[in-house]
Design an enzyme around this catalytic site. Structure first.
Site, PDB file in Angstrom:
ATOM      1  N   HIS A 100       0.959  -1.163   0.049  1.00 18.45           N
ATOM      2  CA  HIS A 100      -0.173  -0.031   0.002  1.00 18.45           C
ATOM      3  C   HIS A 100       0.983   1.341  -0.067  1.00 18.45           C
ATOM      4  CE1 HIS A 100      -3.570  -2.324   0.017  1.00 18.45           C
ATOM      5  NE2 HIS A 100      -3.542  -2.566   1.395  1.00 18.45           N
ATOM      6  N   HIS A 170      -9.513   2.071   0.435  1.00 21.65           N
ATOM      7  CA  HIS A 170      -9.502   0.975   1.377  1.00 21.65           C
ATOM      8  C   HIS A 170     -10.460   1.033   2.476  1.00 21.65           C
ATOM      9  CE1 HIS A 170      -7.842  -2.346   3.656  1.00 21.65           C
ATOM     10  NE2 HIS A 170      -6.688  -2.610   2.792  1.00 21.65           N
ATOM     11  N   GLU A 300     -11.869  -3.481  -2.839  1.00 16.72           N
ATOM     12  CA  GLU A 300     -10.745  -2.338  -3.447  1.00 16.72           C
ATOM     13  C   GLU A 300     -10.727  -2.671  -4.907  1.00 16.72           C
ATOM     14  OE1 GLU A 300      -7.137  -3.384  -0.838  1.00 16.72           O
ATOM     15  OE2 GLU A 300      -8.609  -4.481   0.669  1.00 16.72           O
TER      16      GLU A 300
HETATM   17  C1  GAL Z   1      -5.584  -5.252   2.364  1.00 13.55           C
HETATM   18  C2  GAL Z   1      -4.654  -6.639   1.917  1.00 13.55           C
HETATM   19  C3  GAL Z   1      -4.390  -7.328   3.289  1.00 13.55           C
HETATM   20  C4  GAL Z   1      -4.057  -6.375   4.500  1.00 13.55           C
HETATM   21  C5  GAL Z   1      -4.917  -5.128   4.484  1.00 13.55           C
HETATM   22  C6  GAL Z   1      -4.099  -4.014   5.459  1.00 13.55           C
HETATM   23  O1  GAL Z   1      -5.681  -4.336   1.123  1.00 13.55           O
HETATM   24  O2  GAL Z   1      -5.235  -7.078   1.119  1.00 13.55           O
HETATM   25  O3  GAL Z   1      -3.801  -8.263   3.139  1.00 13.55           O
HETATM   26  O4  GAL Z   1      -2.828  -6.242   4.326  1.00 13.55           O
HETATM   27  O5  GAL Z   1      -4.996  -4.512   3.265  1.00 13.55           O
HETATM   28  O6  GAL Z   1      -4.544  -4.468   6.820  1.00 13.55           O
END
Ligand code: GAL
Length: 335
Positions: A100, A170, A300
């Site tokens: 991210h 998110h 997402e």
């Molecule tokens: C999501 C990801 C998860 C985790 C989460 C944040 O987008 O797919 O594995 O990292 O974000 O806690």
């Protein structure tokens, strides 16, 4: 109508504002100019999105609640990629991978806000080398809440040099307003998922959803197969997979089994990461709420994760002088 109020200050002393977009039926969405974060979505009397009360919690925000993730959402294997025959090494913030956007991605930065009639635009310039990504990038995220309760998110980016990009929001949705999300009904317009390894990193292979827990082509409760022994469920500790969207139609539909509130997701992106909050540890939320794993679902919309590593995935490369434009709409309705 859009009104604003001071939400708080970052630890560096920057003022963060909360903007509330309200339509004629009185439904509303609140957004922070920190991380372009959706803090609440109030529809039909229910707040259907997770959030926090304080800036300190948003500065931590390990779960990326409501935030825009970038420059590259999702995981990049070992934080390394090759562009124009040059290898770039990003910081790794998720074991050996980059997640991210890195240590301080778009989700954890203050953006400049501008209100125009019923739209809120948030802009920031991401300089060359930020989080070790190449090239300066101008990014604008524009939110609008329509009269028919569609929350649109328009992403616009202009690359000053060649770079890579994958933007998503998110938000964690719970259409019942509280409790577990396992009874929610989910439909996903996808015949395949991108396979992941034990670190939730794409392998480059696509898996057909037929006869797997990932077949949501007919609506089914999220909880029905979430404890299945399928290796992809085990790897993500639940649902944490990118679904390969069939183009042209509604990407997904979610319904709260208690309230009957539904949401459709439409996007021009090729994928949607479905994450059942498996790693969201027990914690306080806004207005006295308690959050725990699997109390919400993230949908997402995005490019395939780690697309830069696989030439057969849609390219995440944005060339110098080129613009990236994409729109996702979450629309809410009541039965
Ligand atoms: C999501 C990801 C998860 C985790 C989460 C944040 O987008 O797919 O594995 O990292 O974000 O806690």
């Amino acid at each position: 109508m859009i009104i604003s109020r001071e939400f708080g200050k970052t630890s560096a002393g920057e003022t963060v504002w909360e903007y509330t977009l309200t339509n004629a039926s009185g439904n509303s969405v609140s957004i922070l100019n920190f991380g372009c974060t959706i803090r609440s979505i109030k529809v039909f009397g229910v707040d259907v999105c997770l959030g926090y009360d304080s800036m300190a919690e948003y500065e931590r925000n390990d779960g990326y609640l409501g935030a825009v993730a970038g420059r590259c959402a999702n995981r990049i294997g070992e934080g390394r990629f090759c562009l124009n025959n040059k290898v770039y090494q990003l910081d790794c913030n998720d074991d050996d991978n980059h997640l991210h956007g890195g240590l301080c991605g778009f989700s954890h930065r203050v953006w400049e806000a501008e209100i125009q009639a019923d739209t809120l635009s948030l802009h920031r310039f991401s300089p060359d080398g930020e989080e070790k990504y190449p090239g300066g990038l101008d990014v604008t995220v524009t939110y609008r809440l329509s009269e028919d309760n569609g929350l649109s998110i328009a992403y616009h980016a202009l690359a000053h040099e060649d770079t890579i990009l994958n933007l998503t929001n998110h938000a964690y949705f719970n259409l019942n307003g509280s409790g577990t999300v396992l009874g929610h009904l989910l439909k996903i317009n996808a015949d395949e998922i991108t396979e992941c390894d034990a670190h939730c990193l794409t392998t480059g292979r696509l898996l057909a959803v037929d006869d797997t827990p990932f077949d949501f082509r007919q609506e089914k409760p999220i909880g029905r197969d979430i404890e299945d022994t399928h290796y992809q469920i085990r790897n993500g500790c639940g649902y944490d997979n990118n679904f390969v969207l069939r183009p042209g139609n509604t990407a997904a539909q979610l319904t709260g089994d208690v309230t009957g509130i539904s949401m459709t997701v439409c996007t021009d992106q090729p994928g949607i990461q479905i994450y059942s909050a498996n790693f969201l540890t027990e914690r306080p939320g806004k207005n006295g709420a308690r959050y725990d794993r699997r109390c919400a679902l993230c949908l997402e919309t995005q490019n395939f994760p780690n697309a830069i590593a696989y030439p057969h995935f849609p390219s995440p490369i944005l060339r110098a002088g080129q613009c990236f434009d994409s729109v996702t709409i979450y629309r809410f309705y009541n039965h």
